[in-house]
Every structure is written in C-alpha cells, then in structure tokens.
Design a protein around this motif. Structure first.
Motif, PDB file in Angstrom:
ATOM      1  N   ALA A 183      27.489 -16.532 -96.925  1.00 15.93           N
ATOM      2  CA  ALA A 183      26.842 -15.206 -97.303  1.00 15.93           C
ATOM      3  C   ALA A 183      27.383 -14.504 -98.292  1.00 15.93           C
ATOM      4  O   ALA A 183      28.592 -14.740 -98.500  1.00 15.93           O
ATOM      5  CB  ALA A 183      26.768 -14.349 -95.781  1.00 15.93           C
ATOM      6  N   PRO A 184      26.898 -13.567 -98.944  1.00 18.84           N
ATOM      7  CA  PRO A 184      27.342 -12.784 -99.855  1.00 18.84           C
ATOM      8  C   PRO A 184      28.594 -12.067 -99.498  1.00 18.84           C
ATOM      9  O   PRO A 184      28.947 -11.753 -98.320  1.00 18.84           O
ATOM     10  CB  PRO A 184      26.439 -11.664-100.009  1.00 18.84           C
ATOM     11  CG  PRO A 184      25.169 -12.245 -99.801  1.00 18.84           C
ATOM     12  CD  PRO A 184      25.376 -13.261 -98.690  1.00 18.84           C
ATOM     13  N   ALA A 185      29.648 -12.194-100.179  1.00 23.16           N
ATOM     14  CA  ALA A 185      31.066 -11.781 -99.818  1.00 23.16           C
ATOM     15  C   ALA A 185      31.050 -10.132 -99.697  1.00 23.16           C
ATOM     16  O   ALA A 185      31.785  -9.728 -98.811  1.00 23.16           O
ATOM     17  CB  ALA A 185      32.116 -12.095-100.830  1.00 23.16           C
ATOM     18  N   CYS A 186      30.315  -9.353-100.327  1.00 26.23           N
ATOM     19  CA  CYS A 186      30.325  -8.025-100.298  1.00 26.23           C
ATOM     20  C   CYS A 186      28.864  -7.529-100.211  1.00 26.23           C
ATOM     21  O   CYS A 186      28.171  -8.041-100.843  1.00 26.23           O
ATOM     22  CB  CYS A 186      30.914  -7.255-101.629  1.00 26.23           C
ATOM     23  SG  CYS A 186      32.654  -7.908-102.084  1.00 26.23           S
ATOM     24  N   ARG A 187      28.739  -6.331 -99.487  1.00 27.54           N
ATOM     25  CA  ARG A 187      27.473  -5.593 -99.432  1.00 27.54           C
ATOM     26  C   ARG A 187      27.639  -4.238 -99.217  1.00 27.54           C
ATOM     27  O   ARG A 187      28.923  -3.620 -98.893  1.00 27.54           O
ATOM     28  CB  ARG A 187      26.801  -6.375 -98.121  1.00 27.54           C
ATOM     29  CG  ARG A 187      27.614  -6.053 -96.893  1.00 27.54           C
ATOM     30  CD  ARG A 187      26.337  -6.347 -95.711  1.00 27.54           C
ATOM     31  NE  ARG A 187      27.228  -6.048 -94.308  1.00 27.54           N
ATOM     32  CZ  ARG A 187      27.183  -6.878 -93.342  1.00 27.54           C
ATOM     33  NH1 ARG A 187      26.606  -8.073 -93.538  1.00 27.54           N
ATOM     34  NH2 ARG A 187      28.166  -6.525 -92.369  1.00 27.54           N
ATOM     35  N   MET A 188      26.442  -3.509 -99.413  1.00 31.81           N
ATOM     36  CA  MET A 188      26.632  -2.007 -99.212  1.00 31.81           C
ATOM     37  C   MET A 188      25.577  -1.664 -98.292  1.00 31.81           C
ATOM     38  O   MET A 188      24.438  -2.130 -98.026  1.00 31.81           O
ATOM     39  CB  MET A 188      26.558  -1.325-100.305  1.00 31.81           C
ATOM     40  CG  MET A 188      25.303  -1.723-101.263  1.00 31.81           C
ATOM     41  SD  MET A 188      25.202  -0.798-102.910  1.00 31.81           S
ATOM     42  CE  MET A 188      24.413   0.544-102.593  1.00 31.81           C
ATOM     43  N   THR A 189      25.720  -0.905 -97.095  1.00 34.72           N
ATOM     44  CA  THR A 189      25.082  -0.428 -96.087  1.00 34.72           C
ATOM     45  C   THR A 189      24.803   1.118 -95.960  1.00 34.72           C
ATOM     46  O   THR A 189      25.885   1.614 -95.871  1.00 34.72           O
ATOM     47  CB  THR A 189      25.343  -1.058 -94.822  1.00 34.72           C
ATOM     48  OG1 THR A 189      25.910  -2.563 -94.927  1.00 34.72           O
ATOM     49  CG2 THR A 189      24.666  -0.943 -93.542  1.00 34.72           C
ATOM     50  N   ARG A 190      23.781   1.481 -95.482  1.00 36.03           N
ATOM     51  CA  ARG A 190      23.312   2.733 -95.233  1.00 36.03           C
ATOM     52  C   ARG A 190      22.564   2.998 -94.169  1.00 36.03           C
ATOM     53  O   ARG A 190      21.438   2.338 -93.951  1.00 36.03           O
ATOM     54  CB  ARG A 190      22.443   3.518 -96.626  1.00 36.03           C
ATOM     55  CG  ARG A 190      22.452   5.041 -96.030  1.00 36.03           C
ATOM     56  CD  ARG A 190      21.717   5.806 -97.345  1.00 36.03           C
ATOM     57  NE  ARG A 190      21.701   7.022 -97.076  1.00 36.03           N
ATOM     58  CZ  ARG A 190      20.818   7.777 -96.122  1.00 36.03           C
ATOM     59  NH1 ARG A 190      19.736   6.990 -95.930  1.00 36.03           N
ATOM     60  NH2 ARG A 190      20.945   9.005 -96.082  1.00 36.03           N
ATOM     61  N   THR A 191      22.942   3.790 -93.132  1.00 37.95           N
ATOM     62  CA  THR A 191      22.385   3.851 -91.659  1.00 37.95           C
ATOM     63  C   THR A 191      21.705   5.122 -91.568  1.00 37.95           C
ATOM     64  O   THR A 191      22.430   5.918 -92.000  1.00 37.95           O
ATOM     65  CB  THR A 191      23.476   3.622 -90.703  1.00 37.95           C
ATOM     66  OG1 THR A 191      23.874   2.228 -90.837  1.00 37.95           O
ATOM     67  CG2 THR A 191      22.670   3.571 -89.165  1.00 37.95           C
ATOM     68  N   GLU A 192      20.482   5.125 -91.085  1.00 38.32           N
ATOM     69  CA  GLU A 192      19.730   6.246 -90.753  1.00 38.32           C
ATOM     70  C   GLU A 192      19.574   6.532 -89.363  1.00 38.32           C
ATOM     71  O   GLU A 192      19.409   5.507 -88.395  1.00 38.32           O
ATOM     72  CB  GLU A 192      18.316   6.391 -91.376  1.00 38.32           C
ATOM     73  CG  GLU A 192      18.703   6.403 -92.810  1.00 38.32           C
ATOM     74  CD  GLU A 192      17.241   6.588 -93.441  1.00 38.32           C
ATOM     75  OE1 GLU A 192      16.143   6.875 -92.979  1.00 38.32           O
ATOM     76  OE2 GLU A 192      16.912   6.185 -94.742  1.00 38.32           O
ATOM     77  N   ARG A 193      19.804   7.452 -88.651  1.00 29.93           N
ATOM     78  CA  ARG A 193      19.772   7.586 -87.069  1.00 29.93           C
ATOM     79  C   ARG A 193      18.963   8.812 -86.606  1.00 29.93           C
ATOM     80  O   ARG A 193      18.366   9.790 -87.629  1.00 29.93           O
ATOM     81  CB  ARG A 193      21.027   8.052 -86.492  1.00 29.93           C
ATOM     82  CG  ARG A 193      22.193   6.898 -86.699  1.00 29.93           C
ATOM     83  CD  ARG A 193      23.571   7.444 -86.166  1.00 29.93           C
ATOM     84  NE  ARG A 193      24.391   6.583 -86.474  1.00 29.93           N
ATOM     85  CZ  ARG A 193      24.732   5.551 -85.789  1.00 29.93           C
ATOM     86  NH1 ARG A 193      24.031   5.287 -84.468  1.00 29.93           N
ATOM     87  NH2 ARG A 193      25.690   4.415 -85.833  1.00 29.93           N
ATOM     88  N   ASP A 194      18.288   8.678 -85.672  1.00 30.53           N
ATOM     89  CA  ASP A 194      17.249   9.726 -85.216  1.00 30.53           C
ATOM     90  C   ASP A 194      18.067  10.741 -84.530  1.00 30.53           C
ATOM     91  O   ASP A 194      19.214  11.020 -84.485  1.00 30.53           O
ATOM     92  CB  ASP A 194      16.277   9.058 -84.390  1.00 30.53           C
ATOM     93  CG  ASP A 194      16.848   8.512 -83.059  1.00 30.53           C
ATOM     94  OD1 ASP A 194      17.801   8.709 -82.640  1.00 30.53           O
ATOM     95  OD2 ASP A 194      16.297   7.752 -82.320  1.00 30.53           O
ATOM     96  N   ALA A 195      17.178  11.846 -84.105  1.00 30.15           N
ATOM     97  CA  ALA A 195      17.880  13.033 -83.524  1.00 30.15           C
ATOM     98  C   ALA A 195      18.501  12.694 -82.199  1.00 30.15           C
ATOM     99  O   ALA A 195      19.570  13.498 -82.045  1.00 30.15           O
ATOM    100  CB  ALA A 195      16.529  14.145 -83.063  1.00 30.15           C
ATOM    101  N   GLN A 196      18.565  11.596 -81.766  1.00 35.59           N
ATOM    102  CA  GLN A 196      19.192  11.223 -80.589  1.00 35.59           C
ATOM    103  C   GLN A 196      20.457  10.548 -81.027  1.00 35.59           C
ATOM    104  O   GLN A 196      21.387   9.888 -80.032  1.00 35.59           O
ATOM    105  CB  GLN A 196      18.438  10.275 -79.332  1.00 35.59           C
ATOM    106  CG  GLN A 196      17.291  11.196 -78.604  1.00 35.59           C
ATOM    107  CD  GLN A 196      16.290  11.672 -79.603  1.00 35.59           C
ATOM    108  OE1 GLN A 196      15.686  10.890 -80.538  1.00 35.59           O
ATOM    109  NE2 GLN A 196      15.800  12.861 -79.479  1.00 35.59           N
ATOM    110  N   GLY A 197      20.631  10.022 -82.253  1.00 31.92           N
ATOM    111  CA  GLY A 197      21.638   9.402 -82.666  1.00 31.92           C
ATOM    112  C   GLY A 197      21.660   7.862 -82.599  1.00 31.92           C
ATOM    113  O   GLY A 197      22.389   7.393 -82.915  1.00 31.92           O
TER     114      GLY A 197
END
Length: 272
Positions: free
Chosen positions: A35-49
C-alpha cells in the motif's frame, strides 16, 4: 466504512502521524508494504459526532489517487462509474472514471487536473441526482506535506521552517520537465520508450527537493501553456528540448536556456 477504506483497525503500529495540516492528517505506514506509504485524510462528522464522510489522498507512482467514502453510498464492488468533477463550479476537463466498492469511490487523478485542483476553492462531484460538494480546505499545503512524507523526511516542527530554495538551474530543469511530462502523457508526439523512461527518471531524481514548490511550478507551466501539444511547426523544437533534458545535467540545461534568452530579441519588461 473506516475498516474497509483504511484497511483495518487504526493502531499506532499501523500508521504513524507525520504532520497535521489544517483538517488533514498526514500519516506514514512504517516498514515495507504494497500500500502507499503515506496518505492524507480528512474526516467529516455529522451533528451527533458520527463519521459521515472521508476524503483520502495518496501518492501513486508520483501521481495522486483520490478516494471518497460516504455512509449513504452503496456501490457494487468493482463497478466503474463516470462521475464529472467540478472545480469552482466549472467542469475539470476530463470526466473521471471512478471504481466503486460499497461506500467508497476511488479514482486516479490525471496530471492535467492536479494544478487546477490544488488552486481550487471548491470541489463537487456531479451525480444524476445533483452535485455533491466535497470540502478541500488547505488542500495544496496538505499535498505538499504528503510529498514530503513520501520523500522520507522527518515530520516538520511545530513552528514552520521555510524549506531551502533549490538552485535556479535545478528549478529551471524541473519546470521544463513538468512541461515535457505533460506533453508526453497527453499529446501524440514521437518519443521512444527509452526517452519517456529517461524523463521520468530525471524527474524522480529532482522531485524530493522540489516537492514544496511543485504546485507553484505546475501553475506556472499551465499559465504559460506548457502542457499544450506542440504544433507541426514546433515539433523539432520539442524534440530538441526533449534531447537536451535527457542528456544534459540541470546546470548545463539551464545554461542553454540562458544562452537562448540572451540571443532572443529584447522585449520590454515591466517592473514588479
């Protein structure tokens, strides 16, 4: 969704934090892996977390792969979809082909799209039911950090330190190399496999030190129409640039550029 998209439980041994950039988490997988050694991640959450959406970008042979997961999706595994991408409300050129897998869509990003994506303020995917906005704050800065991670450099300190500027000759050679790559990958020009491999090898050798400045270089190449396919009357000029880029060192290549600029007719230049 997390287990499927991220490839198993997130543990300290699985991923090591490299550097946060805004809402993005840049992570490195220690040790050898397919798998790729590095990655960037962005997480979105709803009103309940609860997690509602994930955006993951990884490097794939120097290019970018984009994966988006949404808990409301349910795609057949392995099925391919043509989903246009909008950047700042305008179609991003080529319609991307995405591969579905349950709640996930993945696609490799063509190199011609990346400069516009790095400079875009807003992105959306166009489905039959309507456009779905995808937030990409601090995207260009996060991609720069992702490239640093892939280059194997240590995580940056809390106080940002300006990276040292590469030599003018090497920056000039890399900028021309970006244009040559774009033409070789998108245009019907005459080039042998050995020439194409030589261009990729030269760019790979220069890329680690150029990572913090690559977005600006790509923007400049795009602005100057460096990715435009050469017309028939410019084919010989392209072939000579290709030959010089492969055979000359960056310093020698920059010297040739300087001599050509000195020989060209003078044009008025406005002060900055």
């Amino acid at each position: 969704m997390l287990a499927t998209l991220l490839g198993g439980p997130l543990t300290a041994a699985d991923r090591a934090s490299f550097a946060p950039v805004g809402d993005w988490a840049i992570e490195r997988r220690p040790g050898p892996s397919d798998a790729p050694a590095c990655r960037m991640t962005r997480t979105e959450r709803d009103a309940q977390g609860e997690i509602s959406r994930l955006v993951i970008v990884s490097l794939n042979r120097g290019g970018l792969t984009l994966a988006i997961a949404d808990r409301n999706w349910d795609f057949p595994a392995g099925e391919r979809f043509a989903v246009p991408m909008l950047l700042d409300g305008k179609p991003a050129g080529t319609t991307l082909i995405w591969t579905g897998d349950g709640q996930i869509l993945r696609t490799p990003l063509p190199e011609t799209i990346v400069p516009d994506l790095l400079g875009a303020r807003a992105m959306a995917l166009r489905f039959a039911e309507g456009d779905m906005a995808v937030a990409l704050p601090d995207f260009a800065a996060a991609v720069a950090a992702l490239r640093l991670c892939a280059a194997g450099q240590a995580s940056q300190p809390t106080v940002a330190v300006e990276p040292p500027l590469p030599s003018r000759a090497r920056m000039a050679a890399y900028t021309v190399g970006l244009a040559l790559q774009g033409v070789l990958r998108t245009c019907k020009v005459v080039a042998t496999d050995a020439q194409r491999e030589a261009v990729e090898a030269r760019m790979a050798a220069l890329r680690p030190e150029m990572a913090p400045f690559e977005a600006a270089m790509r923007a400049q190449v795009t602005k100057s129409r460096g990715f435009a396919c050469p017309t028939a009357d410019r084919e010989a000029e392209f072939q000579e640039a290709l030959r010089r880029f492969i055979t000359l060192s960056p310093d020698e290549f920059a010297s040739v550029i300087d001599r050509q600029a000195e020989a060209a007719p003078g044009t008025p230049v406005a002060k900055p």
